[in-house]
Design a protein around this motif. Structure first.
Motif, mmCIF file in Angstrom:
data_model
loop_
_atom_site.group_PDB
_atom_site.id
_atom_site.type_symbol
_atom_site.label_atom_id
_atom_site.label_comp_id
_atom_site.label_asym_id
_atom_site.label_seq_id
_atom_site.Cartn_x
_atom_site.Cartn_y
_atom_site.Cartn_z
ATOM 1 N N ALA A 62 -11.400 -14.004 3.176
ATOM 2 C CA ALA A 62 -10.919 -12.815 3.903
ATOM 3 C C ALA A 62 -9.582 -13.113 4.580
ATOM 4 C CB ALA A 62 -11.951 -12.376 4.938
ATOM 5 N N PHE A 63 -9.438 -14.304 5.126
ATOM 6 C CA PHE A 63 -8.175 -14.728 5.729
ATOM 7 C C PHE A 63 -7.058 -14.698 4.687
ATOM 8 C CE2 PHE A 63 -5.355 -18.398 6.599
ATOM 9 C CZ PHE A 63 -4.786 -17.975 7.777
ATOM 10 N N LEU A 64 -7.360 -15.203 3.493
ATOM 11 C CA LEU A 64 -6.367 -15.197 2.412
ATOM 12 C C LEU A 64 -6.041 -13.773 1.972
ATOM 13 C CD1 LEU A 64 -7.627 -18.235 0.326
ATOM 14 C CD2 LEU A 64 -5.613 -18.128 1.805
ATOM 15 N N ASP A 65 -7.049 -12.899 1.950
ATOM 16 C CA ASP A 65 -6.793 -11.483 1.636
ATOM 17 C C ASP A 65 -5.803 -10.891 2.630
ATOM 18 O OD1 ASP A 65 -8.585 -11.530 -0.501
ATOM 19 O OD2 ASP A 65 -10.233 -10.648 0.667
ATOM 20 N N ASP A 66 -6.031 -11.157 3.917
ATOM 21 C CA ASP A 66 -5.140 -10.637 4.956
ATOM 22 C C ASP A 66 -3.726 -11.188 4.815
ATOM 23 O OD1 ASP A 66 -7.265 -9.214 5.995
ATOM 24 O OD2 ASP A 66 -7.612 -10.593 7.682
ATOM 25 N N LEU A 67 -3.626 -12.487 4.566
ATOM 26 C CA LEU A 67 -2.299 -13.089 4.395
ATOM 27 C C LEU A 67 -1.572 -12.503 3.193
ATOM 28 C CD1 LEU A 67 -2.749 -16.918 5.060
ATOM 29 C CD2 LEU A 67 -1.464 -15.273 6.419
ATOM 30 N N GLU A 68 -2.309 -12.315 2.110
ATOM 31 C CA GLU A 68 -1.704 -11.748 0.906
ATOM 32 C C GLU A 68 -1.207 -10.326 1.161
ATOM 33 O OE1 GLU A 68 -2.708 -11.496 -3.855
ATOM 34 O OE2 GLU A 68 -4.357 -11.639 -2.435
ATOM 35 N N GLU A 69 -1.998 -9.544 1.879
ATOM 36 C CA GLU A 69 -1.596 -8.170 2.190
ATOM 37 C C GLU A 69 -0.377 -8.166 3.109
ATOM 38 O OE1 GLU A 69 -0.882 -4.357 2.323
ATOM 39 O OE2 GLU A 69 -2.265 -5.302 0.920
ATOM 40 N N ARG A 70 -0.342 -9.042 4.091
ATOM 41 C CA ARG A 70 0.817 -9.132 4.981
ATOM 42 C C ARG A 70 2.075 -9.520 4.203
ATOM 43 N NH1 ARG A 70 -1.502 -12.145 10.388
ATOM 44 N NH2 ARG A 70 -3.043 -10.549 10.867
ATOM 45 N N GLU A 71 1.912 -10.449 3.270
ATOM 46 C CA GLU A 71 3.053 -10.865 2.450
ATOM 47 C C GLU A 71 3.577 -9.689 1.628
ATOM 48 O OE1 GLU A 71 2.798 -13.585 -1.174
ATOM 49 O OE2 GLU A 71 3.484 -14.948 0.408
ATOM 50 N N ARG A 72 2.680 -8.909 1.047
ATOM 51 C CA ARG A 72 3.101 -7.725 0.287
ATOM 52 C C ARG A 72 3.800 -6.716 1.193
ATOM 53 N NH1 ARG A 72 -1.961 -8.223 -2.817
ATOM 54 N NH2 ARG A 72 -2.925 -6.942 -1.224
ATOM 55 N N ALA A 73 3.258 -6.498 2.389
ATOM 56 C CA ALA A 73 3.862 -5.545 3.324
ATOM 57 C C ALA A 73 5.252 -6.008 3.751
ATOM 58 C CB ALA A 73 2.962 -5.368 4.547
ATOM 59 N N GLU A 74 5.405 -7.309 3.980
ATOM 60 C CA GLU A 74 6.724 -7.833 4.350
ATOM 61 C C GLU A 74 7.718 -7.648 3.217
ATOM 62 O OE1 GLU A 74 6.196 -11.891 5.574
ATOM 63 O OE2 GLU A 74 5.140 -11.318 7.410
ATOM 64 N N LYS A 75 7.294 -7.857 1.996
ATOM 65 C CA LYS A 75 8.182 -7.660 0.845
ATOM 66 C C LYS A 75 8.590 -6.192 0.716
ATOM 67 C CE LYS A 75 6.721 -11.598 -1.903
ATOM 68 N NZ LYS A 75 6.019 -12.078 -3.099
ATOM 69 N N ARG A 76 7.613 -5.284 0.910
ATOM 70 C CA ARG A 76 7.937 -3.855 0.861
ATOM 71 C C ARG A 76 8.932 -3.487 1.954
ATOM 72 N NH1 ARG A 76 2.254 -3.312 -0.076
ATOM 73 N NH2 ARG A 76 1.975 -2.823 2.113
ATOM 74 N N GLN A 77 8.698 -4.022 3.150
ATOM 75 C CA GLN A 77 9.590 -3.744 4.278
ATOM 76 C C GLN A 77 10.988 -4.270 3.996
ATOM 77 O OE1 GLN A 77 8.817 -1.922 6.994
ATOM 78 N NE2 GLN A 77 10.951 -2.066 7.595
ATOM 79 N N LYS A 78 11.087 -5.460 3.438
ATOM 80 C CA LYS A 78 12.392 -6.029 3.127
ATOM 81 C C LYS A 78 13.109 -5.189 2.073
ATOM 82 C CE LYS A 78 14.746 -10.282 1.734
ATOM 83 N NZ LYS A 78 15.938 -9.554 1.537
ATOM 84 N N LEU A 79 12.381 -4.738 1.058
ATOM 85 C CA LEU A 79 12.995 -3.888 0.036
ATOM 86 C C LEU A 79 13.524 -2.591 0.641
ATOM 87 C CD1 LEU A 79 10.527 -4.306 -2.973
ATOM 88 C CD2 LEU A 79 12.908 -5.081 -2.851
#
Length: 88
Positions: A62-79
């Motif tokens: 679950a921790f890894l799921d959260d980290l993966e989702e945060r990483e995707r959100a950061e990439k979307r935000q950067k784009l």
């Protein structure tokens, strides 16, 4: 008699090792590989049963799921930020 006891103790130790020590080693290894950057956030460990080891494994996943989702959100935000900066 002594040999039979030794065999029983050895089998019990092997069972304990497979049920407790090995899963903890896999969890620790997963954290180590993540820290060293040698593992993808997409890698999950299997969680079998309802014991504390399975609960710990599910917590790690679950921790890894959260980290993966945060990483995707950061990439979307950067784009989005890059796109807005490009338009200005």
């Amino acid at each position: 008699m002594g040999l039979a006891c030794l065999v029983v103790v050895g089998l019990a130790a092997l069972s304990y090792s497979r049920g407790v020590v090995d899963p903890i080693r896999r969890i620790a290894g997963q954290f180590r590989r993540l820290r060293e950057g040698r593992n993808s956030l997409r890698t999950r460990l299997p969680a079998h049963g309802d014991d504390q080891i399975a609960e710990l494994t599910r917590g790690l996943n679950a921790f890894l799921d959260d980290l993966e989702e945060r990483e995707r959100a950061e990439k979307r935000q950067k784009l989005l930020t890059d796109e807005l900066n490009h338009r200005v």
